[in-house]
Structure formats: structure tokens, C-alpha cells
Design a protein around this motif. Sequence first.
Motif, PDB file in Angstrom:
ATOM      1  N   SER A 214      -4.154   9.813  -6.590  1.00  0.00           N
ATOM      2  CA  SER A 214      -3.914   8.847  -7.321  1.00  0.00           C
ATOM      3  C   SER A 214      -4.971   8.354  -8.589  1.00  0.00           C
ATOM      4  O   SER A 214      -4.631   8.165  -9.592  1.00  0.00           O
ATOM      5  CB  SER A 214      -3.487   7.536  -6.595  1.00  0.00           C
ATOM      6  OG  SER A 214      -2.910   6.586  -7.177  1.00  0.00           O
ATOM      7  N   ASN A 215      -6.266   8.167  -7.940  1.00  0.00           N
ATOM      8  CA  ASN A 215      -7.317   7.775  -8.839  1.00  0.00           C
ATOM      9  C   ASN A 215      -7.652   8.837  -9.659  1.00  0.00           C
ATOM     10  O   ASN A 215      -7.783   8.622 -10.964  1.00  0.00           O
ATOM     11  CB  ASN A 215      -8.627   7.679  -7.953  1.00  0.00           C
ATOM     12  CG  ASN A 215      -8.315   6.265  -7.202  1.00  0.00           C
ATOM     13  OD1 ASN A 215      -7.596   5.499  -7.463  1.00  0.00           O
ATOM     14  ND2 ASN A 215      -9.323   6.248  -6.148  1.00  0.00           N
TER      15      ASN A 215
ATOM     16  N   PHE B  45      -3.430   9.504   3.930  1.00  0.00           N
ATOM     17  CA  PHE B  45      -3.521   8.554   2.993  1.00  0.00           C
ATOM     18  C   PHE B  45      -4.817   8.351   2.193  1.00  0.00           C
ATOM     19  O   PHE B  45      -4.728   7.889   1.009  1.00  0.00           O
ATOM     20  CB  PHE B  45      -3.206   7.134   3.567  1.00  0.00           C
ATOM     21  CG  PHE B  45      -1.790   7.106   4.201  1.00  0.00           C
ATOM     22  CD1 PHE B  45      -0.692   6.994   3.165  1.00  0.00           C
ATOM     23  CD2 PHE B  45      -1.324   7.307   5.311  1.00  0.00           C
ATOM     24  CE1 PHE B  45       0.504   7.109   3.679  1.00  0.00           C
ATOM     25  CE2 PHE B  45      -0.028   7.615   5.751  1.00  0.00           C
ATOM     26  CZ  PHE B  45       1.045   7.331   4.840  1.00  0.00           C
ATOM     27  N   GLU B  46      -5.904   8.640   2.715  1.00  0.00           N
ATOM     28  CA  GLU B  46      -7.121   8.704   1.943  1.00  0.00           C
ATOM     29  C   GLU B  46      -7.204   9.633   0.906  1.00  0.00           C
ATOM     30  O   GLU B  46      -7.602   9.630  -0.234  1.00  0.00           O
ATOM     31  CB  GLU B  46      -8.477   8.824   2.785  1.00  0.00           C
ATOM     32  CG  GLU B  46      -8.854   7.819   3.594  1.00  0.00           C
ATOM     33  CD  GLU B  46      -9.057   6.170   2.942  1.00  0.00           C
ATOM     34  OE1 GLU B  46      -9.817   6.605   1.909  1.00  0.00           O
ATOM     35  OE2 GLU B  46      -8.466   5.423   3.378  1.00  0.00           O
TER      36      GLU B  46
ATOM     37  N   LYS C  46      -4.941   8.450  -1.799  1.00  0.00           N
ATOM     38  CA  LYS C  46      -5.904   7.409  -2.958  1.00  0.00           C
ATOM     39  C   LYS C  46      -6.773   8.344  -3.819  1.00  0.00           C
ATOM     40  O   LYS C  46      -6.711   8.084  -4.968  1.00  0.00           O
ATOM     41  CB  LYS C  46      -6.884   6.718  -1.985  1.00  0.00           C
ATOM     42  CG  LYS C  46      -5.958   5.616  -1.086  1.00  0.00           C
ATOM     43  CD  LYS C  46      -7.130   4.893  -0.440  1.00  0.00           C
ATOM     44  CE  LYS C  46      -6.473   3.696   0.398  1.00  0.00           C
ATOM     45  NZ  LYS C  46      -7.243   2.838   1.155  1.00  0.00           N
TER      46      LYS C  46
ATOM     47  N   MET D 185       3.020   7.296  -4.620  1.00  0.00           N
ATOM     48  CA  MET D 185       2.003   7.355  -5.398  1.00  0.00           C
ATOM     49  C   MET D 185       2.389   6.831  -6.765  1.00  0.00           C
ATOM     50  O   MET D 185       1.609   6.086  -7.633  1.00  0.00           O
ATOM     51  CB  MET D 185       1.636   8.790  -5.747  1.00  0.00           C
ATOM     52  CG  MET D 185       0.016   8.968  -6.404  1.00  0.00           C
ATOM     53  SD  MET D 185      -0.340  10.631  -6.251  1.00  0.00           S
ATOM     54  CE  MET D 185      -0.977  10.855  -4.603  1.00  0.00           C
TER      55      MET D 185
ATOM     56  N   HIS E 133       2.273   3.223  -6.755  1.00  0.00           N
ATOM     57  CA  HIS E 133       0.878   2.703  -6.811  1.00  0.00           C
ATOM     58  C   HIS E 133       0.275   2.699  -8.160  1.00  0.00           C
ATOM     59  O   HIS E 133      -0.362   1.937  -8.770  1.00  0.00           O
ATOM     60  CB  HIS E 133       0.015   3.592  -5.898  1.00  0.00           C
ATOM     61  CG  HIS E 133      -1.429   3.288  -5.827  1.00  0.00           C
ATOM     62  ND1 HIS E 133      -2.299   3.776  -6.492  1.00  0.00           N
ATOM     63  CD2 HIS E 133      -2.059   2.287  -4.918  1.00  0.00           C
ATOM     64  CE1 HIS E 133      -3.476   3.261  -6.359  1.00  0.00           C
ATOM     65  NE2 HIS E 133      -3.512   2.340  -5.469  1.00  0.00           N
TER      66      HIS E 133
ATOM     67  N   THR F  38       0.785  -1.151   0.069  1.00  0.00           N
ATOM     68  CA  THR F  38       0.034   0.019  -0.107  1.00  0.00           C
ATOM     69  C   THR F  38       0.932   1.351   0.093  1.00  0.00           C
ATOM     70  O   THR F  38       2.122   1.166   0.382  1.00  0.00           O
ATOM     71  CB  THR F  38      -0.994   0.049   1.285  1.00  0.00           C
ATOM     72  OG1 THR F  38       0.003   0.179   2.628  1.00  0.00           O
ATOM     73  CG2 THR F  38      -1.798  -1.121   1.420  1.00  0.00           C
ATOM     74  N   MET F  39       0.185   2.243  -0.536  1.00  0.00           N
ATOM     75  CA  MET F  39       1.060   3.490  -0.261  1.00  0.00           C
ATOM     76  C   MET F  39       1.451   3.992   1.150  1.00  0.00           C
ATOM     77  O   MET F  39       2.658   4.276   1.244  1.00  0.00           O
ATOM     78  CB  MET F  39      -0.010   4.565  -0.948  1.00  0.00           C
ATOM     79  CG  MET F  39       0.125   4.659  -2.163  1.00  0.00           C
ATOM     80  SD  MET F  39      -0.902   6.105  -3.246  1.00  0.00           S
ATOM     81  CE  MET F  39      -2.614   5.887  -2.649  1.00  0.00           C
ATOM     82  N   LYS F  40       0.566   3.644   2.061  1.00  0.00           N
ATOM     83  CA  LYS F  40       1.010   4.003   3.505  1.00  0.00           C
ATOM     84  C   LYS F  40       2.233   3.210   3.777  1.00  0.00           C
ATOM     85  O   LYS F  40       3.167   3.614   4.708  1.00  0.00           O
ATOM     86  CB  LYS F  40      -0.207   3.466   4.452  1.00  0.00           C
ATOM     87  CG  LYS F  40       0.209   3.807   5.821  1.00  0.00           C
ATOM     88  CD  LYS F  40      -0.986   3.467   6.704  1.00  0.00           C
ATOM     89  CE  LYS F  40      -0.682   4.061   8.239  1.00  0.00           C
ATOM     90  NZ  LYS F  40      -2.088   3.894   9.072  1.00  0.00           N
TER      91      LYS F  40
ATOM     92  N   SER G 233       5.634  10.350  -0.311  1.00  0.00           N
ATOM     93  CA  SER G 233       4.359  10.467  -0.669  1.00  0.00           C
ATOM     94  C   SER G 233       4.284  10.532  -2.317  1.00  0.00           C
ATOM     95  O   SER G 233       3.490   9.586  -3.035  1.00  0.00           O
ATOM     96  CB  SER G 233       3.572  12.001  -0.498  1.00  0.00           C
ATOM     97  OG  SER G 233       4.043  12.880  -0.881  1.00  0.00           O
TER      98      SER G 233
ATOM     99  N   SER H  51      -0.966  -0.304 -10.873  1.00  0.00           N
ATOM    100  CA  SER H  51      -2.210  -0.303 -11.543  1.00  0.00           C
ATOM    101  C   SER H  51      -2.271  -0.291 -13.009  1.00  0.00           C
ATOM    102  O   SER H  51      -2.913  -0.918 -13.646  1.00  0.00           O
ATOM    103  CB  SER H  51      -2.830   1.076 -11.283  1.00  0.00           C
ATOM    104  OG  SER H  51      -3.243   1.442  -9.726  1.00  0.00           O
TER     105      SER H  51
END
Length: 411
Positions: free
Chosen positions: A297-298, A290-291, A294, A153, A156, A25-27, A149, A160
Motif C-alpha cells: 500500500s505504501n 498484513f505487514e 502495508k 487496500m 486504505h 485497519t486493513m486487517k 485484500s 490516505s
Amino acid sequence: MRAILVIFLAILVFSCKETKVKPITMKEDVSILANDSLKGRKTGSADEKKAAEYIAKRFADIGLQPKGTNGYFQKFTFKASKNPHQEAEFTSEKGDSTKTAENVIAYLDNKAENTVVIGAHYDHLGMGGEGSLYREGEAIHNGADDNASGVAMMLHLADSLRFDSALQPKKNNYLFIAFSGEEEGLLGSNYFVKNPTIDTKKITYMLNMDMVGRLNAEKNLAVYGLGTSPILKQTVLANAGNLKITENESGVGPSDHTSFYLADIPVLHFFTGQHEDYHKPSDDTEKVNFEGMKAVSNYIFSIIKDLDNQPKLPFRKTKNESEVVPEFKVTLGVVPDYLFSGKGMRIDGVSEDKPAQKAGLQKGDVVVKMGDFEVTDMMSYMKSLSKFEKGQTTLVTIKRNEELKEVEVTF
């Protein structure tokens, strides 16, 4: 317990050589890169090398091809700069005054004509020193937001994009670069553009993520480079969703996208904003949203998908704000809020023992006038500041909680 967990995760990642590990995870990535054990990832240090090896291992686990000059790595030698964010001075000869650092580069080959570059710098300030805003001696500057960070990302997004699906964007190849030496003067990105490991004429655009870990409650996100290709502004705004985008046309700024823009490549740079922990030891993992990461990143992934059907993006030069920034002999001693889109210059932080603090200015105050000069935005603020001399006293008008106040400031 938290420290044990981080060490366990690091051991798990470094030890898995043949088996595809569970997605990180990114975290978890931020926690490892911003751990005290890496001592702030100073450019050219042994601790930065450990971070580089971690990133290379992550690239390998994701299934990306190495695209450096030695596996995933691209080494360069430089003379340390005392002026952060200025052009690097490279050298081919090693000496007492030189250091060696390395970019970490990986490639997702979709057999396409053009390539998208996705980058983030992984170095930081080590124990402080030049560039640090901490005034109480040496301390580890972990740089969780700046820029663990951005690296997290990038990883991540790589994971994806590597996922095999008919819905994935496959009409471009993807080059992922973790840059070294950004804090020393955009060293790694500058070196890569001058010594590329792919044909830069085939790069359709470059995405840069630097400080993307502090999305605020209002969901403000700054995106720079909208003017570097005609289609970018439309794409950036169309995919924003509930993010509030602060637009900036210029391709020039204090991060690695600048190196690509100066090579006539369209760029976008993503930034969640300045904060009081910037370049201080307090920029730690527990303060990262972290939310929010996300969500950003999305958002970036949606931009990538939207641009996938486009041919190679045409490049367009933008106004270079750095060429028109006035020179000034004094400082107010504040950190501006670069995401503020209202009238004036909103203060996001106040430095100790500087004119602003001595005058009683606070975080959240909006400067609307300095002496006889109106302040409507960052540029007018800098132009106003350029009118004053050291030792001069003036009245500064601020808006605090919707109330206008005048304070006396001595530079």
C-alpha cells in the motif's frame, strides 16, 4: 473470541451514521469481508449485497462522494458466464437466467482536470462451484486474499488520499470502484467502462489491486501494465524500495484492469502471487500477510504521489499475450509461480489426481524441459505443452534443489 470481535467491529461500522469512526485497519476490513457470515460474496447474491453495503458505508465514513447511478451503487443485470474471465453478456431485461449485481463507486473531488481510478473486485466464489479448485463438495470460499485484500487496500488508500495535508497528491481527482462480478468474467469493470459515471476521456490512469495479501519473504510483487504508458516503467521501478518487482508490460490479464486498458486507458495491476489456497475454502484471513499489505500500500501511494505532477498520461498499446498463447489439449495439473523470474517454470502448487502429482512433481520444482522442448519461461512452457496429445507419455526434466531430474509424465 475472534468471531465475537469481528461481529463487534461489523456492528460498530454499520451503526455509526453521524460520527466519524476511528480509522479501520486493513486487517479489520479483510476480517469482515472474508467472514463466514458473508458466505463467499457470490456475484449477485444477498451476501454480496451485504458486502457492497459495508463498502459503501466505509466510503461514506471516509468522506467520499457517491458516484454510482443510485448513490454509491451501480447496478447491472447479466447472464451468468460459465467461462471465467471472458467478456460478459449483459442484458436490460430480467429473466429466470439473469442476475443483478452492483459496483460500489465513490469519488474524491479535488477540482482537478483529470481523474485516477483505483479499483479492486469484491466478489468471490460463494460456496464454490464453477471456478473452484476444491473437490470435496460445497464449502464457504471466503476469498481473504482474493480479493478482500485488494478492497481493504483500496479503502486504505482512499483514507490516505482523503487526509487533508499540503503534502498530499491533490492534482488529480480519485474515483474508487469496488467491482462486482470479476470472478464471473470481469463483469463489473466491463459494465462500468461501457456505462461510466464520469468522463472516461478525463481518466489519466487506472490502478487495480487483485490478490495483494500474500507478499512472500523475498518481497516479490508482480506489476502488470508497465508498457501502457511511456512513463510507467520508470515510476514503478524508481519507487520499489526493498520490493522485488516482477515486470510485465501487457495491459491485458485476468483481472479488471483489462477492461480499462481496452478502453485506451493506461493501467497498473498489482499482484503478490499465486498460492495453494487460490480458489479454495482455505483462503482465509489468518493466512494474509498484513505487514506485507502495508508495504504494498505504501508503495502504491508513492507511485500515486510521483505521478501527481505529471499531465494526463499518454496511452500506449502493448503486445497482447493472450493473442499468441498456443492452444493445448492437455494439462500438467500445476499452478505456476508467476513471480518466478529464473529460467524455467517453477511450480507453486500441484493439483490432486493430475499428471504432475501422479509423476511425483512437487511444489518448488522448476520445469526446464518437456520431451524435446526447452522450457525457459511461461510462454515456452505453454508452447511445449501444446505439442502433446492426451494419453501421450513424455520425459519432463525438472530442477529440484539444484539437481536435475527426469520424470515420466502421462497426459
